[in-house]
Scaffold this motif. Structure first.
Motif: not given
Length: 311
Positions: A9-12, A17-24, A47-50, A66-72
């Protein structure tokens, strides 16, 4: 909530958002800041480049979108995708070759043990064969990118008449019979020509183009006939079979009740040099009625071959 589900859920959330804070993240998922930092470390590990920005207005940025969330996938879908990649293995050069190998490896490793066993068994009983070519096309990726980027290119090209400098606008690349081809607008000849990508020796320069050209898909659907000429050929049963295996002839072949057939269509005169070797290979299984230029071309090549083997 399970950690794996929360991490997904956090990955998605962060990739959207692309830009975010820990508080968000803490506010969104009702977790502590300390827990957020642990999840961010886990995302980096997979592997997510943050990128972390320090300071009062700092936060985090996902460096790529270009990093896609998991697809089932179902097991059948995963197996079908795996073997779609297998169909490319006979090509010496491929766009995104490293990426394809990486995806194939990840996909195989993600399968359950039973699915892996099934894939291994299928490998022994199926092949998507193309002629194995030993010819490299080192500039394949670049020519694809220039096609996508709407760029004019100056290249060194090795043709039958020698090495030439060409000023072209690439339309796209396609694979056929183990080789890669590039339809491109030739600014000197003022028409679209077909180039072998492996014969492009170097790229001299490139620049952004304002001209608009057709897409590769449109080029496949559209073949302008500037010098129309009738192609009329009688085919034996074997001639029908062989012509139907050649993409150029496939749509032109008419099969009769007894299995023989014929080709009777209009082509561009400029294509005669391309189809002459094809009909030479068919030998007695294709009898040319017209055009005379094609008959003359076959006679000339046959005479040259006979001359080589005279006593």
């Amino acid at each position: 909530m399970a950690k794996s589900k929360r991490l997904l859920d956090i990955l998605m959330f962060v990739t959207a958002k692309k830009k975010f804070t820990a508080q968000e993240i803490a506010d969104e998922f009702q977790i502590s800041i300390r827990t957020v930092h642990r999840y961010i470390v886990d995302l980096c590990d997979i592997g997510l480049p943050i990128y972390a920005e320090q300071g009062r207005n700092g936060g985090y940025t996902v460096l790529t979108n270009s990093f896609l969330p998991p697809i089932l996938f179902t097991e059948e879908e995963a197996v079908s995708i795996f073997f779609a990649f297998q169909s490319l293995k006979y090509y010496r050069s491929l766009p995104f070759d490293a990426e394809i190998s990486s995806v194939e490896h990840k996909l195989y490793n993600s399968l359950q043990s039973e699915a892996k066993t099934r894939v291994d068994k299928i490998r022994s009983h199926i092949a998507f064969w193309n002629p194995k070519r030993t010819i490299d096309s080192p500039l394949l990726n670049e020519m694809l990118e220039y096609s996508i980027g709407n760029r004019d290119v100056h290249i060194q090209y090795e043709s039958k008449t020698g090495i030439r400098e060409k000023h072209i606008r690439p339309i796209g690349v396609y694979a056929h019979d183990g080789l890669w081809y590039l339809p491109a607008y030739d600014y000197d000849k003022k028409k679209i020509l077909l180039f072998r990508v492996d014969r492009i020796l170097s790229i001299i320069s490139n620049e952004k183009s304002e001209a608009e050209f057709m897409s590769l898909e449109e080029w496949f659907d559209f073949h302008e006939v500037k010098k129309p000429i009738r192609l009329h050929v009688h085919l034996t049963m074997e001639g029908v079979r062989q012509c139907k295996s050649v993409p150029y002839f496939e749509g032109f072949v008419v099969t009769q009740a007894d299995g023989t057939g014929y080709i009777d269509t209009i082509i561009d005169k400029g294509e005669l040099s391309f189809i002459t070797p094809l009909f030479l290979r068919l030998g007695r299984h294709a009898r040319i009625i017209e055009p005379m230029e094609l008959i003359d071309g076959l006679r000339k090549q046959a005479e040259e071959i006979l001359t080589m083997y005279q006593d």
